[in-house]
Design a protein around this motif. Structure first.
Motif, PDB file in Angstrom:
ATOM      1  N   ILE A   1       0.870  -1.173   0.000  1.00 23.31           N
ATOM      2  CA  ILE A   1       0.000   0.000   0.000  1.00 23.31           C
ATOM      3  C   ILE A   1       0.909   1.227   0.000  1.00 23.31           C
ATOM      4  CG2 ILE A   1      -1.796   1.275   1.222  1.00 23.31           C
ATOM      5  CD1 ILE A   1      -2.613  -1.401   2.536  1.00 23.31           C
ATOM      6  N   ILE A   2       0.815   2.026  -1.060  1.00 26.56           N
ATOM      7  CA  ILE A   2       1.683   3.179  -1.201  1.00 26.56           C
ATOM      8  C   ILE A   2       0.837   4.449  -1.258  1.00 26.56           C
ATOM      9  CG2 ILE A   2       3.547   1.921  -2.335  1.00 26.56           C
ATOM     10  CD1 ILE A   2       2.505   2.866  -5.005  1.00 26.56           C
ATOM     11  N   GLY A   3       1.481   5.582  -1.001  1.00 31.94           N
ATOM     12  CA  GLY A   3       0.771   6.852  -1.025  1.00 31.94           C
ATOM     13  C   GLY A   3       1.499   7.888  -0.203  1.00 31.94           C
ATOM     14  N   ALA A   4       1.089   9.127  -0.339  1.00 30.86           N
ATOM     15  CA  ALA A   4       1.742  10.230   0.359  1.00 30.86           C
ATOM     16  C   ALA A   4       1.462  10.175   1.862  1.00 30.86           C
ATOM     17  CB  ALA A   4       1.248  11.560  -0.214  1.00 30.86           C
ATOM     18  N   SER A   5       2.290  10.861   2.635  1.00 30.89           N
ATOM     19  CA  SER A   5       2.047  10.980   4.071  1.00 30.89           C
ATOM     20  C   SER A   5       0.682  11.613   4.306  1.00 30.89           C
ATOM     21  CB  SER A   5       3.132  11.838   4.725  1.00 30.89           C
ATOM     22  OG  SER A   5       4.392  11.219   4.615  1.00 30.89           O
ATOM     23  N   GLY A   6      -0.058  11.075   5.268  1.00 25.84           N
ATOM     24  CA  GLY A   6      -1.368  11.620   5.579  1.00 25.84           C
ATOM     25  C   GLY A   6      -2.490  11.109   4.711  1.00 25.84           C
ATOM     26  N   SER A   7      -2.189  10.156   3.821  1.00 25.80           N
ATOM     27  CA  SER A   7      -3.223   9.647   2.910  1.00 25.80           C
ATOM     28  C   SER A   7      -4.111   8.590   3.558  1.00 25.80           C
ATOM     29  CB  SER A   7      -2.588   9.074   1.641  1.00 25.80           C
ATOM     30  OG  SER A   7      -1.708   8.002   1.954  1.00 25.80           O
ATOM     31  N   GLY A   8      -3.698   8.072   4.714  1.00 27.69           N
ATOM     32  CA  GLY A   8      -4.517   7.081   5.423  1.00 27.69           C
ATOM     33  C   GLY A   8      -3.944   5.682   5.434  1.00 27.69           C
ATOM     34  N   LYS A   9      -2.717   5.511   4.951  1.00 25.05           N
ATOM     35  CA  LYS A   9      -2.119   4.165   4.833  1.00 25.05           C
ATOM     36  C   LYS A   9      -1.997   3.469   6.190  1.00 25.05           C
ATOM     37  CE  LYS A   9       1.839   5.328   3.093  1.00 25.05           C
ATOM     38  NZ  LYS A   9       1.705   6.770   3.370  1.00 25.05           N
ATOM     39  N   THR A  10      -1.393   4.151   7.149  1.00 26.76           N
ATOM     40  CA  THR A  10      -1.161   3.529   8.451  1.00 26.76           C
ATOM     41  C   THR A  10      -2.472   3.300   9.191  1.00 26.76           C
ATOM     42  OG1 THR A  10       1.084   4.425   8.646  1.00 26.76           O
ATOM     43  CG2 THR A  10      -0.021   3.814  10.697  1.00 26.76           C
ATOM     44  N   THR A  11      -3.428   4.221   9.021  1.00 33.38           N
ATOM     45  CA  THR A  11      -4.750   4.021   9.620  1.00 33.38           C
ATOM     46  C   THR A  11      -5.384   2.741   9.097  1.00 33.38           C
ATOM     47  OG1 THR A  11      -5.104   6.397   9.897  1.00 33.38           O
ATOM     48  CG2 THR A  11      -7.055   5.000   9.893  1.00 33.38           C
ATOM     49  N   LEU A  12      -5.324   2.540   7.786  1.00 35.18           N
ATOM     50  CA  LEU A  12      -5.890   1.326   7.200  1.00 35.18           C
ATOM     51  C   LEU A  12      -5.175   0.088   7.718  1.00 35.18           C
ATOM     52  CD1 LEU A  12      -7.735  -0.161   5.244  1.00 35.18           C
ATOM     53  CD2 LEU A  12      -6.071   0.285   3.419  1.00 35.18           C
ATOM     54  N   LEU A  13      -3.853   0.137   7.789  1.00 34.83           N
ATOM     55  CA  LEU A  13      -3.095  -1.017   8.267  1.00 34.83           C
ATOM     56  C   LEU A  13      -3.507  -1.372   9.692  1.00 34.83           C
ATOM     57  CD1 LEU A  13      -0.764  -2.688   6.894  1.00 34.83           C
ATOM     58  CD2 LEU A  13       0.772  -1.527   8.488  1.00 34.83           C
ATOM     59  N   SER A  14      -3.699  -0.355  10.534  1.00 35.02           N
ATOM     60  CA  SER A  14      -4.113  -0.594  11.919  1.00 35.02           C
ATOM     61  C   SER A  14      -5.477  -1.275  11.988  1.00 35.02           C
ATOM     62  CB  SER A  14      -4.164   0.730  12.697  1.00 35.02           C
ATOM     63  OG  SER A  14      -2.882   1.302  12.808  1.00 35.02           O
ATOM     64  N   LEU A  15      -6.372  -0.888  11.091  1.00 36.33           N
ATOM     65  CA  LEU A  15      -7.694  -1.519  11.057  1.00 36.33           C
ATOM     66  C   LEU A  15      -7.599  -2.970  10.590  1.00 36.33           C
ATOM     67  CD1 LEU A  15      -9.865   1.329   9.458  1.00 36.33           C
ATOM     68  CD2 LEU A  15      -9.648   0.748  11.877  1.00 36.33           C
ATOM     69  N   LEU A  16      -6.829  -3.192   9.527  1.00 37.14           N
ATOM     70  CA  LEU A  16      -6.699  -4.546   8.982  1.00 37.14           C
ATOM     71  C   LEU A  16      -6.086  -5.507   9.996  1.00 37.14           C
ATOM     72  CD1 LEU A  16      -5.386  -3.737   5.376  1.00 37.14           C
ATOM     73  CD2 LEU A  16      -7.751  -4.208   6.079  1.00 37.14           C
ATOM     74  N   ALA A  17      -5.184  -4.978  10.824  1.00 37.03           N
ATOM     75  CA  ALA A  17      -4.497  -5.807  11.811  1.00 37.03           C
ATOM     76  C   ALA A  17      -5.265  -5.942  13.118  1.00 37.03           C
ATOM     77  CB  ALA A  17      -3.113  -5.229  12.097  1.00 37.03           C
TER      78      ALA A  17
ATOM     79  N   ASP B   1      -7.207  -1.326  15.698  1.00 37.79           N
ATOM     80  CA  ASP B   1      -8.238  -0.312  15.834  1.00 37.79           C
ATOM     81  C   ASP B   1      -9.495  -0.852  15.160  1.00 37.79           C
ATOM     82  OD1 ASP B   1      -9.504   2.048  16.440  1.00 37.79           O
ATOM     83  OD2 ASP B   1      -8.398   3.291  15.009  1.00 37.79           O
ATOM     84  N   THR B   2     -10.619  -0.189  15.379  1.00 36.29           N
ATOM     85  CA  THR B   2     -11.874  -0.642  14.787  1.00 36.29           C
ATOM     86  C   THR B   2     -12.395   0.404  13.807  1.00 36.29           C
ATOM     87  OG1 THR B   2     -13.057   0.289  16.689  1.00 36.29           O
ATOM     88  CG2 THR B   2     -12.556  -2.070  16.730  1.00 36.29           C
ATOM     89  N   PRO B   3     -13.061  -0.029  12.744  1.00 37.41           N
ATOM     90  CA  PRO B   3     -13.584   0.924  11.754  1.00 37.41           C
ATOM     91  C   PRO B   3     -14.804   1.658  12.291  1.00 37.41           C
ATOM     92  CG  PRO B   3     -14.266  -1.302  11.188  1.00 37.41           C
ATOM     93  CD  PRO B   3     -13.342  -1.428  12.367  1.00 37.41           C
ATOM     94  N   SER B   4     -15.064   2.824  11.720  1.00 38.98           N
ATOM     95  CA  SER B   4     -16.300   3.548  12.050  1.00 38.98           C
ATOM     96  C   SER B   4     -17.490   2.831  11.451  1.00 38.98           C
ATOM     97  CB  SER B   4     -16.215   4.984  11.523  1.00 38.98           C
ATOM     98  OG  SER B   4     -15.136   5.673  12.117  1.00 38.98           O
ATOM     99  N   GLN B   5     -17.299   2.307  10.238  1.00 42.36           N
ATOM    100  CA  GLN B   5     -18.320   1.510   9.570  1.00 42.36           C
ATOM    101  C   GLN B   5     -17.623   0.431   8.748  1.00 42.36           C
ATOM    102  OE1 GLN B   5     -20.355   4.738   7.419  1.00 42.36           O
ATOM    103  NE2 GLN B   5     -22.191   4.285   8.609  1.00 42.36           N
ATOM    104  N   GLY B   6     -18.372  -0.583   8.375  1.00 47.12           N
ATOM    105  CA  GLY B   6     -17.822  -1.614   7.511  1.00 47.12           C
ATOM    106  C   GLY B   6     -17.445  -2.889   8.239  1.00 47.12           C
TER     107      GLY B   6
ATOM    108  N   LYS C   1      -8.834 -14.219   8.704  1.00 41.86           N
ATOM    109  CA  LYS C   1      -8.993 -15.665   8.921  1.00 41.86           C
ATOM    110  C   LYS C   1     -10.436 -15.989   9.314  1.00 41.86           C
ATOM    111  CE  LYS C   1      -6.200 -18.581   9.313  1.00 41.86           C
ATOM    112  NZ  LYS C   1      -5.704 -19.658   8.407  1.00 41.86           N
ATOM    113  N   GLN C   2     -11.379 -15.354   8.606  1.00 40.75           N
ATOM    114  CA  GLN C   2     -12.814 -15.533   8.821  1.00 40.75           C
ATOM    115  C   GLN C   2     -13.310 -15.034  10.182  1.00 40.75           C
ATOM    116  OE1 GLN C   2     -11.108 -18.421   7.096  1.00 40.75           O
ATOM    117  NE2 GLN C   2     -11.663 -17.007   5.465  1.00 40.75           N
ATOM    118  N   GLN C   3     -12.458 -14.325  10.918  1.00 43.58           N
ATOM    119  CA  GLN C   3     -12.857 -13.769  12.212  1.00 43.58           C
ATOM    120  C   GLN C   3     -13.343 -12.324  12.015  1.00 43.58           C
ATOM    121  OE1 GLN C   3     -12.700 -15.673  15.224  1.00 43.58           O
ATOM    122  NE2 GLN C   3     -12.387 -17.231  13.638  1.00 43.58           N
ATOM    123  N   PRO C   4     -14.532 -11.966  12.521  1.00 46.12           N
ATOM    124  CA  PRO C   4     -15.089 -10.625  12.296  1.00 46.12           C
ATOM    125  C   PRO C   4     -14.480  -9.598  13.252  1.00 46.12           C
ATOM    126  CG  PRO C   4     -16.634 -11.936  13.582  1.00 46.12           C
ATOM    127  CD  PRO C   4     -15.482 -12.843  13.254  1.00 46.12           C
ATOM    128  N   LEU C   5     -13.363  -9.026  12.853  1.00 46.15           N
ATOM    129  CA  LEU C   5     -12.665  -8.084  13.731  1.00 46.15           C
ATOM    130  C   LEU C   5     -13.544  -6.888  14.098  1.00 46.15           C
ATOM    131  CD1 LEU C   5      -9.070  -7.920  12.167  1.00 46.15           C
ATOM    132  CD2 LEU C   5      -9.897  -9.370  14.022  1.00 46.15           C
TER     133      LEU C   5
END
Length: 235
Positions: free
Chosen positions: A43-59, A62-67, A72-76
């Motif tokens: 995942i590439i992009g400029a600083s502040g584009s949301g890359k690290t935020t997304l990574l934190s959610l995927l891992a 953190d939890t998403p606001s929506q979605g 591994k089939q576990q509903p984070l």
């Protein structure tokens, strides 16, 4: 949402908002992503584009606001922190830009830690083996302050792989390293990743590092898209 058992990571319409005072900041626009086992994704992009935020959610840090996010089939997205922590301990490895080694522990003890927490009675033996794989067996008793940046990141890589995670998340793994050391670390990262068949999702500013992944995604102003041209031209 129907979960595809052939996917290790799946998210649908994931957003993240942060409210400060009377303002609500849209950090991530609705994001859809599917990752297959053993796939390598950058995942590439400029600083502040949301890359690290997304990574934190995927891992599951953190939890998403929506979605919805399934690992591994576990509903984070439905889990509390304790439940997400259990999923991370069983399936996830991490590598961070700032290494995040524990300064009071030796290199060996840092690598051993995840295995010990998992109750592995052979933690020390396995940690020494991992340090040997990253070329640091002779530095096992050194503390982080006695190691160079490149050596610290190699310790962090050994720590990440000791538990044979199903998926590894790496946030700017070469970001604090000079070009030559970064090349050495990235080569090691992909070598171990291939040996263990681990799924890899990494965030990076390094186009050369991103190009080594099978798939490149571009984050821009909170939106995620597939790279449709050579990665060197994207950012």
């Amino acid at each position: 949402m129907l979960q595809d058992p052939d996917l290790i990571l799946q998210c649908r319409q994931v957003t993240k908002q942060v409210t400060t005072g009377e303002k609500t900041l849209e950090i991530l626009q609705p994001i859809n992503l599917q990752v297959r086992p053993s796939e390598t994704v950058a995942i590439i992009g400029a600083s502040g584009s949301g890359k690290t935020t997304l990574l934190s959610l995927l891992a599951g840090l953190d939890t998403p606001s929506q979605g919805e996010i399934y690992l591994k089939q576990q509903p984070l997205h439905k889990f509390d922190e304790e439940q997400r922590s259990a999923v991370r301990a069983k399936h996830v490895g991490f590598i961070f830009q700032s290494f995040l080694l524990i300064n009071s522990l030796t290199a060996l003890e840092n690598v051993m830690l995840p295995a010990e927490l998992a109750g592995d009675s052979n933690a020390q033996e396995r940690a020494l083996s991992m340090l040997a794989k990253v070329g640091l067996k002779d530095r096992a008793e050194h503390f982080p302050s006695q190691l160079s940046g490149g050596e610290q990141q190699r310790v962090a890589i050994a720590r990440a792989f000791i538990s044979s995670p199903d998926i590894l998340f790496a946030d700017e793994p070469t970001g604090n390293l000079d070009s030559k050391t970064g090349d050495t670390v990235s080569e090691l990262l992909f070598e171990l990743n291939q040996q263990q068949g681990t799924t890899l999702v990494l965030v990076t500013h390094d186009n050369d590092l991103a190009a080594q992944c099978q798939r490149q995604l571009v984050m821009h102003a909170g939106e995620l898209t597939e790279a449709v041209k050579p990665v060197a031209e994207v950012v």
